[in-house]
Design an enzyme around this catalytic site. Structure first.
Site, PDB file in Angstrom:
ATOM      1  N   ALA A 157      -4.554   7.225  -4.435  1.00 14.14           N
ATOM      2  CA  ALA A 157      -3.243   6.699  -4.606  1.00 14.14           C
ATOM      3  C   ALA A 157      -3.398   5.234  -5.096  1.00 14.14           C
ATOM      4  O   ALA A 157      -3.331   4.620  -4.278  1.00 14.14           O
ATOM      5  CB  ALA A 157      -2.127   7.129  -3.389  1.00 14.14           C
ATOM      6  N   THR A 174       0.727  -1.162  -0.015  1.00 13.58           N
ATOM      7  CA  THR A 174      -0.124  -0.032  -0.203  1.00 13.58           C
ATOM      8  C   THR A 174       0.813   1.409  -0.087  1.00 13.58           C
ATOM      9  O   THR A 174       2.068   1.265  -0.422  1.00 13.58           O
ATOM     10  CB  THR A 174      -0.914  -0.068   1.100  1.00 13.58           C
ATOM     11  OG1 THR A 174      -1.675   1.041   0.786  1.00 13.58           O
ATOM     12  CG2 THR A 174      -0.430  -0.086   2.636  1.00 13.58           C
ATOM     13  N   ASN A 175       0.220   2.240   0.278  1.00 10.99           N
ATOM     14  CA  ASN A 175       1.091   3.652   0.330  1.00 10.99           C
ATOM     15  C   ASN A 175       0.681   4.660   1.477  1.00 10.99           C
ATOM     16  O   ASN A 175      -0.314   4.121   2.218  1.00 10.99           O
ATOM     17  CB  ASN A 175       0.890   4.368  -1.053  1.00 10.99           C
ATOM     18  CG  ASN A 175      -0.532   4.705  -1.458  1.00 10.99           C
ATOM     19  OD1 ASN A 175      -1.149   5.486  -0.760  1.00 10.99           O
ATOM     20  ND2 ASN A 175      -0.939   3.949  -2.267  1.00 10.99           N
ATOM     21  N   HIS A 176       1.147   5.799   1.631  1.00  9.95           N
ATOM     22  CA  HIS A 176       0.824   6.629   2.691  1.00  9.95           C
ATOM     23  C   HIS A 176      -0.553   7.274   2.608  1.00  9.95           C
ATOM     24  O   HIS A 176      -0.880   8.444   3.470  1.00  9.95           O
ATOM     25  CB  HIS A 176       1.827   7.606   2.858  1.00  9.95           C
ATOM     26  CG  HIS A 176       3.268   6.975   3.370  1.00  9.95           C
ATOM     27  ND1 HIS A 176       3.208   6.132   4.576  1.00  9.95           N
ATOM     28  CD2 HIS A 176       4.454   6.881   2.656  1.00  9.95           C
ATOM     29  CE1 HIS A 176       4.436   5.711   4.734  1.00  9.95           C
ATOM     30  NE2 HIS A 176       5.368   5.976   3.391  1.00  9.95           N
ATOM     31  N   SER A 177      -1.238   7.218   1.368  1.00 11.30           N
ATOM     32  CA  SER A 177      -2.553   8.107   1.338  1.00 11.30           C
ATOM     33  C   SER A 177      -3.375   7.864   2.385  1.00 11.30           C
ATOM     34  O   SER A 177      -3.783   6.678   2.981  1.00 11.30           O
ATOM     35  CB  SER A 177      -3.617   7.684   0.184  1.00 11.30           C
ATOM     36  OG  SER A 177      -4.482   8.536   0.198  1.00 11.30           O
TER      37      SER A 177
END
Ligand code: PMT
Length: 398
Positions: A278, A211-214
């Site tokens: 994102a 995943t990512n930091h959104s």
């Protein structure tokens, strides 16, 4: 949301319910958002919390008596009604709702409401049986038909100890209903806006994801800004820690593939699609059925490209993307305008202070289809949403 309430006159009507204590929090959050809050309390409300409590929070006089000779207003109900930008009754009892449905005006609150032209929000709070009573249901339907915004009630533990429908909504939801009521006839009324938010989660095995930091804040703020200008809003969101915005259709997804399916479905009826999410560009080619064991020193996971949602979604609506960039902001973002067939892109400098992932503010540069550049200052994400919507409004196909 704060921008919408700054300098606005809110008449807060408080009627007799144990939920009166929550109205103090609502008053506080309204004041923090810049509103001027005039509280009118029924006699019943003053038995639960004191006028002093509201006066201390709002720093303004609290009205409890139509015949107060010391009042600062000449004709109180008319003065408050005339300056109101919105009237909110929270909590609203069965008795108060019945009076409003009949148009009765026998106390400071109901006289003010009958005299006011401002949008009215009624937030019921009562026992479940009282809410279910046919008279209450008919009265609420009457108010709704008249254009009154009915906020809740919610479901949960009631003062009686029973669980059911009748709880006063929580403050963030009430604020959503209030800003919706103020803007429901706004410049996006009748438009449908689909917004995506959050960081997709691509499963590696049953316990791990890429995943990512959104945080979802940008997409949620956009959805709220569009709602507060009268749009019907569909928010397609990957998992976040945020509360569902009131009066927004929320579609929960996890993966890029699911987000693509949901966006394609809802974009069919859209006037605009704004992709603030994102979305993972790659996902594990194979999702392991069982938890991967720690055996070797290193582990290789083969990744497969995900489908680009913006590139592939079909339809004649305004297309807006975001570009999260850590270098060559304008150049890289311009390339995405043509590459993804966009009307507008919000180039997001994720290295700038207070900008990008997780923050409440954002610094974006808007780039149009003609590659014109409009640099915005650091703004709250809600304000960024509004600046994007200002541009979207000029791009509608009809
Ligand atoms: O959620 P927050 O914490 O508030 O943070 C906000 C944000 C930084 C996530 C947001 O403002 C932002 O910049 N979102 C876009 C992030 C991104 O994925 O950019 P990108 O350059 O990889 O993608 C460009 C555009 O294509 C985006 O609109 C993206 O949604 C879309 N895309 C990307 C991949 C894919 N498979 N399909 C897509 O449609």
């Amino acid at each position: 949301m704060a921008g919408l309430l700054t300098g606005k006159h809110v008449v807060l009507g408080v009627t007799g319910s144990i939920a009166c204590y929550k109205a103090l929090d609502l008053a506080s959050k309204l004041v923090q958002a810049g509103a001027l809050v005039d509280t009118i309390m029924s006699y019943g409300a003053t038995q639960f919390v004191t006028p002093l409590a509201f006066r201390s929070i709002t720093h303004r006089a609290v009205v409890t008596d139509s015949f107060d000779a010391d009042s600062e207003y000449s004709v109180e109900h008319v003065a408050l009604a005339q300056q109101a930008d919105v009237v909110v009754v929270a909590p609203a009892t069965v008795h108060c709702i019945a009076k409003l449905a009949l148009g009765l005006a026998d106390d400071p609150l109901t006289t003010t409401i009958v005299a006011a032209k401002a949008p009215l929000v009624v937030a019921p709070a009562m026992d479940g049986n009282m809410y279910d009573h046919p008279a209450t249901q008919v009265n609420l339907a009457t108010l709704k038909d008249r254009g009154v915004v009915i906020a809740g009630p919610g479901t949960g533990r009631l003062a009686s100890g029973l669980t059911g429908v009748g709880r006063l909504l929580e403050t963030p939801e009430l604020l959503g209903y209030i800003t919706y009521a103020m803007g429901k006839d706004g410049d996006l009324a009748g438009r449908t806006v689909v917004v995506s938010a959050g960081g997709t989660m691509e499963p590696i095995d049953p316990v791990r994801v890429i995943t990512n930091h959104s945080s979802g804040k940008m997409g949620y703020a956009l959805a709220e800004a569009a709602r507060d200008r009268g749009a019907n809003v569909v928010l397609v969101t990957a998992p976040t820690n945020l509360l569902d915005p009131a009066l927004v259709k929320v579609v929960q997804v996890r993966t890029a593939e699911q987000m693509g399916e949901a966006v394609r479905l809802h974009a069919k009826d859209a006037d605009a699609l704004i992709m603030a999410a994102a979305v993972a560009d790659y996902r594990p080619a194979v999702e392991a059925k069982q938890k991967i064991k720690k055996n070797d020193d290193d582990l290789n996971i083969r990744l497969a490209k995900t489908e680009d949602i913006l590139k592939t979604v079909k339809g004649d609506f305004v297309r807006v993307g975001f570009a999260a960039e850590s270098e060559n902001l304008i150049e890289n973002s311009k390339a995405k305008v043509g590459g993804k067939n966009l009307d507008l892109i919000a180039a997001n400098d994720i290295t700038a202070e207070g900008s990008g992932f997780g923050s409440d503010t954002n610094k974006v540069t808007l780039i149009g289809r003609d590659l014109s550049v409009e640099e915005l200052p650091l703004l709250t994400k809600y304000e960024v949403g509004n600046r994007i919507l200002d541009r979207v409004k000029t791009l509608f196909r009809d």
